[in-house]
Design a protein around this motif. Sequence first.
Motif, PDB file in Angstrom:
ATOM      1  N   VAL A  72      43.803  43.996  41.737  1.00 39.73           N
ATOM      2  CA  VAL A  72      44.209  43.909  40.336  1.00 39.73           C
ATOM      3  C   VAL A  72      43.599  42.632  39.775  1.00 39.73           C
ATOM      4  N   LEU A  73      42.660  42.776  38.842  1.00 46.23           N
ATOM      5  CA  LEU A  73      41.910  41.640  38.304  1.00 46.23           C
ATOM      6  C   LEU A  73      42.505  41.252  36.962  1.00 46.23           C
ATOM      7  N   THR A  74      43.042  40.043  36.868  1.00 46.46           N
ATOM      8  CA  THR A  74      43.758  39.614  35.665  1.00 46.46           C
ATOM      9  C   THR A  74      43.089  38.449  34.956  1.00 46.46           C
ATOM     10  N   THR A  75      42.001  37.930  35.504  1.00 41.28           N
ATOM     11  CA  THR A  75      41.325  36.789  34.892  1.00 41.28           C
ATOM     12  C   THR A  75      40.038  37.227  34.204  1.00 41.28           C
ATOM     13  N   THR A  76      39.584  36.425  33.262  1.00 39.56           N
ATOM     14  CA  THR A  76      38.370  36.761  32.517  1.00 39.56           C
ATOM     15  C   THR A  76      37.129  36.658  33.386  1.00 39.56           C
ATOM     16  N   THR A  77      37.103  35.669  34.292  1.00 33.06           N
ATOM     17  CA  THR A  77      35.967  35.521  35.203  1.00 33.06           C
ATOM     18  C   THR A  77      36.303  36.153  36.548  1.00 33.06           C
ATOM     19  N   VAL A  78      35.465  37.069  36.973  1.00 37.24           N
ATOM     20  CA  VAL A  78      35.666  37.781  38.242  1.00 37.24           C
ATOM     21  C   VAL A  78      34.474  37.495  39.144  1.00 37.24           C
ATOM     22  N   ASP A  79      34.732  36.996  40.343  1.00 39.11           N
ATOM     23  CA  ASP A  79      33.663  36.757  41.314  1.00 39.11           C
ATOM     24  C   ASP A  79      33.352  38.039  42.067  1.00 39.11           C
ATOM     25  N   LEU A  80      32.119  38.529  41.909  1.00 45.32           N
ATOM     26  CA  LEU A  80      31.644  39.695  42.654  1.00 45.32           C
ATOM     27  C   LEU A  80      30.951  39.190  43.909  1.00 45.32           C
ATOM     28  N   THR A  81      31.376  39.677  45.069  1.00 43.76           N
ATOM     29  CA  THR A  81      30.800  39.199  46.331  1.00 43.76           C
ATOM     30  C   THR A  81      30.322  40.369  47.172  1.00 43.76           C
ATOM     31  N   TRP A  82      29.280  40.128  47.932  1.00 48.52           N
ATOM     32  CA  TRP A  82      28.720  41.156  48.809  1.00 48.52           C
ATOM     33  C   TRP A  82      27.898  40.469  49.901  1.00 48.52           C
ATOM     34  N   SER A  83      27.609  41.209  50.943  1.00 48.29           N
ATOM     35  CA  SER A  83      26.680  40.735  51.961  1.00 48.29           C
ATOM     36  C   SER A  83      25.428  41.588  51.909  1.00 48.29           C
ATOM     37  N   GLU A  84      24.294  41.020  52.337  1.00 48.95           N
ATOM     38  CA  GLU A  84      23.025  41.747  52.282  1.00 48.95           C
ATOM     39  C   GLU A  84      22.110  41.268  53.392  1.00 48.95           C
ATOM     40  N   THR A  85      21.314  42.178  53.908  1.00 53.07           N
ATOM     41  CA  THR A  85      20.274  41.829  54.870  1.00 53.07           C
ATOM     42  C   THR A  85      19.040  42.663  54.568  1.00 53.07           C
ATOM     43  N   VAL A  86      17.873  42.100  54.838  1.00 50.47           N
ATOM     44  CA  VAL A  86      16.616  42.840  54.722  1.00 50.47           C
ATOM     45  C   VAL A  86      15.894  42.727  56.059  1.00 50.47           C
ATOM     46  N   SER A  96      24.947  36.488  46.435  1.00 49.41           N
ATOM     47  CA  SER A  96      26.399  36.511  46.297  1.00 49.41           C
ATOM     48  C   SER A  96      26.947  35.080  46.364  1.00 49.41           C
ATOM     49  N   PRO A  97      27.982  34.716  45.539  1.00 54.71           N
ATOM     50  CA  PRO A  97      28.707  35.561  44.588  1.00 54.71           C
ATOM     51  C   PRO A  97      28.049  35.556  43.210  1.00 54.71           C
ATOM     52  N   TYR A  98      28.495  36.505  42.368  1.00 49.25           N
ATOM     53  CA  TYR A  98      28.062  36.562  40.980  1.00 49.25           C
ATOM     54  C   TYR A  98      29.302  36.426  40.111  1.00 49.25           C
ATOM     55  N   ALA A  99      29.321  35.447  39.225  1.00 43.63           N
ATOM     56  CA  ALA A  99      30.470  35.215  38.342  1.00 43.63           C
ATOM     57  C   ALA A  99      30.334  36.104  37.115  1.00 43.63           C
ATOM     58  N   TRP A 100      31.198  37.077  37.022  1.00 44.47           N
ATOM     59  CA  TRP A 100      31.150  38.062  35.927  1.00 44.47           C
ATOM     60  C   TRP A 100      32.135  37.650  34.846  1.00 44.47           C
ATOM     61  N   ASN A 101      31.629  37.408  33.664  1.00 40.46           N
ATOM     62  CA  ASN A 101      32.477  37.122  32.510  1.00 40.46           C
ATOM     63  C   ASN A 101      32.839  38.451  31.856  1.00 40.46           C
ATOM     64  N   THR A 102      34.095  38.860  31.984  1.00 36.23           N
ATOM     65  CA  THR A 102      34.521  40.181  31.513  1.00 36.23           C
ATOM     66  C   THR A 102      34.948  40.187  30.056  1.00 36.23           C
ATOM     67  N   ALA A 103      34.734  39.103  29.322  1.00 35.08           N
ATOM     68  CA  ALA A 103      35.106  39.076  27.909  1.00 35.08           C
ATOM     69  C   ALA A 103      34.428  40.229  27.178  1.00 35.08           C
ATOM     70  N   GLY A 104      35.205  40.983  26.430  1.00 32.54           N
ATOM     71  CA  GLY A 104      34.675  42.127  25.694  1.00 32.54           C
ATOM     72  C   GLY A 104      34.653  43.424  26.467  1.00 32.54           C
ATOM     73  N   VAL A 105      34.954  43.376  27.761  1.00 30.36           N
ATOM     74  CA  VAL A 105      35.005  44.590  28.582  1.00 30.36           C
ATOM     75  C   VAL A 105      36.427  45.146  28.537  1.00 30.36           C
ATOM     76  N   PRO A 106      36.628  46.390  28.157  1.00 27.84           N
ATOM     77  CA  PRO A 106      37.989  46.937  28.091  1.00 27.84           C
ATOM     78  C   PRO A 106      38.633  47.035  29.468  1.00 27.84           C
ATOM     79  N   ASN A 107      39.957  46.999  29.480  1.00 31.46           N
ATOM     80  CA  ASN A 107      40.685  47.183  30.729  1.00 31.46           C
ATOM     81  C   ASN A 107      40.405  48.560  31.312  1.00 31.46           C
ATOM     82  N   SER A 108      40.577  48.690  32.620  1.00 30.75           N
ATOM     83  CA  SER A 108      40.324  49.964  33.301  1.00 30.75           C
ATOM     84  C   SER A 108      41.254  50.094  34.491  1.00 30.75           C
ATOM     85  N   ALA A 109      41.694  51.309  34.746  1.00 30.26           N
ATOM     86  CA  ALA A 109      42.507  51.589  35.931  1.00 30.26           C
ATOM     87  C   ALA A 109      41.655  52.014  37.111  1.00 30.26           C
ATOM     88  N   ASP A 110      40.336  52.187  36.915  1.00 34.06           N
ATOM     89  CA  ASP A 110      39.463  52.671  37.996  1.00 34.06           C
ATOM     90  C   ASP A 110      38.098  52.017  37.879  1.00 34.06           C
TER      91      ASP A 110
END
Length: 706
Positions: free
Chosen positions: A402-416, A447-461
């Motif tokens: 449940v994401l309640t803050t305007t800034t959301v950290d997106l994290t992932w791992s990657e290898t090439v 990773s990570p990427y700081a996503w500023n969700t300002a202007g993005v509508p709420n979503s349940a999915d």
Amino acid sequence: NGSIALSNLLPAADGNLSVSNGDRITASYVDATYSATLTTQATVSIDPPIITNVRATSQGVTGTLVSWTTDRSANSRVYWGATPALELGSVSAGDFAFAHGVLLTGLAPGQTYFYDVESVGLTGGSARDDLGGAHRLFTAKGQGDILLLLGAADFPRASTWTAALNALGYDYDVWSGATADAASVGDLAAGLRSYKAVLWQVGNNTYPGFSDSQRASIDSLLAGGGRLMVTGHDIGWGLVDPTSPGYTAERAAWVQSSLRVRYKLDPTLFDRTDGFAGDPVSGTYTTGPSYEAWGANGQSGDEIGTFFDPAVNSAGLWKDNYTPDTCAIRWEAVAPGGSAASAFWGGQPSRLLAYFFEFTGMVSPAATPSATRNDILDRSIQWLLGRNRPAVTITSPNGGEVLTTTTVDLTWSETVSPGLGVGARTIEYSLDGGDSWITLTTNAGGSPYAWNTAGVPNSADLRIRVRVVDDGTPALSGADVSDAGCRLQRAGADTQGPVIVPGSIRSTPNPLVIASPATLSARGTDVRTGGANIAAAEYSIGVSPAVAGSGTAMTSTFDSATVNLGAALNTSLIASGDRTIWVRAQDASGNWGAASAFAVRVNGTDLVSVDETPKVTFLAPAAPNPSAGALRLRFGFARPSVADLAIFDAAGRRVRTVASGPYGPGRYSISWDGRDASGGPAAPGLYFVRLRADDATLERRIVRLN
């Protein structure tokens, strides 16, 4: 033979049977000759179908399948377009059904489309899901990395393939039917040559396994640096053995000249395939896995052999436990083929994996997902590609958060692959469970990427997708999507109101009968419009809906994003004829959704009295006034008018809608029983009765006593 016309009018015209929704009609046929009586029954159904489970699922370059379900048999139609105007028209599919699917084709990869779904029942009741006027969305998928070509459109084990590819996270397309029969070679932009790997499943009991035109396509693909895996239990026997219905000398020669193997034997049965020690694909499985032969006759596969061929470097891949002997080989061309300008692998050596048995039969039972089978497929594709594709794993948000803050950290791992770097990263998000996608960035750093969700509508999915492309030649990509949906739930970011589930508005009875008990029911949901709980709902009656917040309240538990709504209808206040009931809901963020309409017939004698036509619209003083009980309201119209007569308290809040709808010219009289919209007695004090009509708004004071 005969028929009886049904009518929802009361009384019905001569020769018509008056019925209500849910009535059971019994018909009996009496045969005097044989002293027999046959009886049958049918239930009257006037209600529209309820539409649920609307989804849009990409079928790759074939198109997007829009699917939904209804609670009764109905037809299927999708309205769609690249804009909210749905300018591309409509597409219908199938007969009357409960499960619906419409395939939309001719899509532009990456384009987001708007759509509504509609179903009309057998009795003409219709429902349309337009998401409260906002319309649903889907994003057309671009071409996948892998092509699964099914030699039979109804291949029984297709789900074994797709389950494995899905589990491994491959981006793939499926060709079957006429598309697979033609098997266009194409070029770098489209066709067999545009894919990073082609997995060719021969049709079960298909002779020959490859048609003459398909054999030409395979030759062209392998001549241009293509990467191909073929599999089928009778590829060798069907092309080479003179007793096969698919045999010709030319086809037999093709197995050796193009697939570069010698057909040896069609074993009676084998139930295990063993790998070759040290092999990059099968070396981990030198004993096993088990193998499930095809069909009741136990058709297992073919035994084959390699031979000296200076054009390729070949090796045994799998051997069966019948002779035992080789039943699959792999080879790589010695010299590069084709041009990088005409094929993805142009200018590179071709590679072939030839499984002369069913890959889907590896690890019995074939219908059950298997980590071992998935690993074998992954190793097979990796060998075809020549190196590992980038591996991406999203770690947050990956489902359930449940994401309640305007800034959301997106994290992932990657290898090439060793020696390579990252050429590009793309991050996308979906607010509707993966049906449609919005690009967040095409040049993300690590990773990570700081996503500023300002202007993005709420979503349940909410879902996140990260795609990584390496800097190899040619470049390979890998991607990952959140395993499940999470909630984007920030204060002040919910801007959409709930919708009424299409077709869910119902009245009992239907038609309504004046002065008879009646109830109204519906279902409200905010799942696709912000995900907040439903907090309130209301209904109104008229040509158009009442202003949001001014209707008659409906009841519910109001404890989730989808709730059932109900209300008792005072049919004494509804005029006879065809009427429209409007229902809308409000979410916990305070947003009212669009009103949905329900057309209903009202039978009976109007309890509102009508006298001669006045010269002007008027509202007479209430009588008696003051009053502790019921009082009489008199009003009239000089011309046809759509009117709303309601009681308001001293603060301007609507207490009760007394009458609404279209009225003809005349004088009317109706009683207010002194109760509010919930059925309780209105408190003592000052009130106003207000008449809104097409040509006037009139108001009178009334005083309510103890």
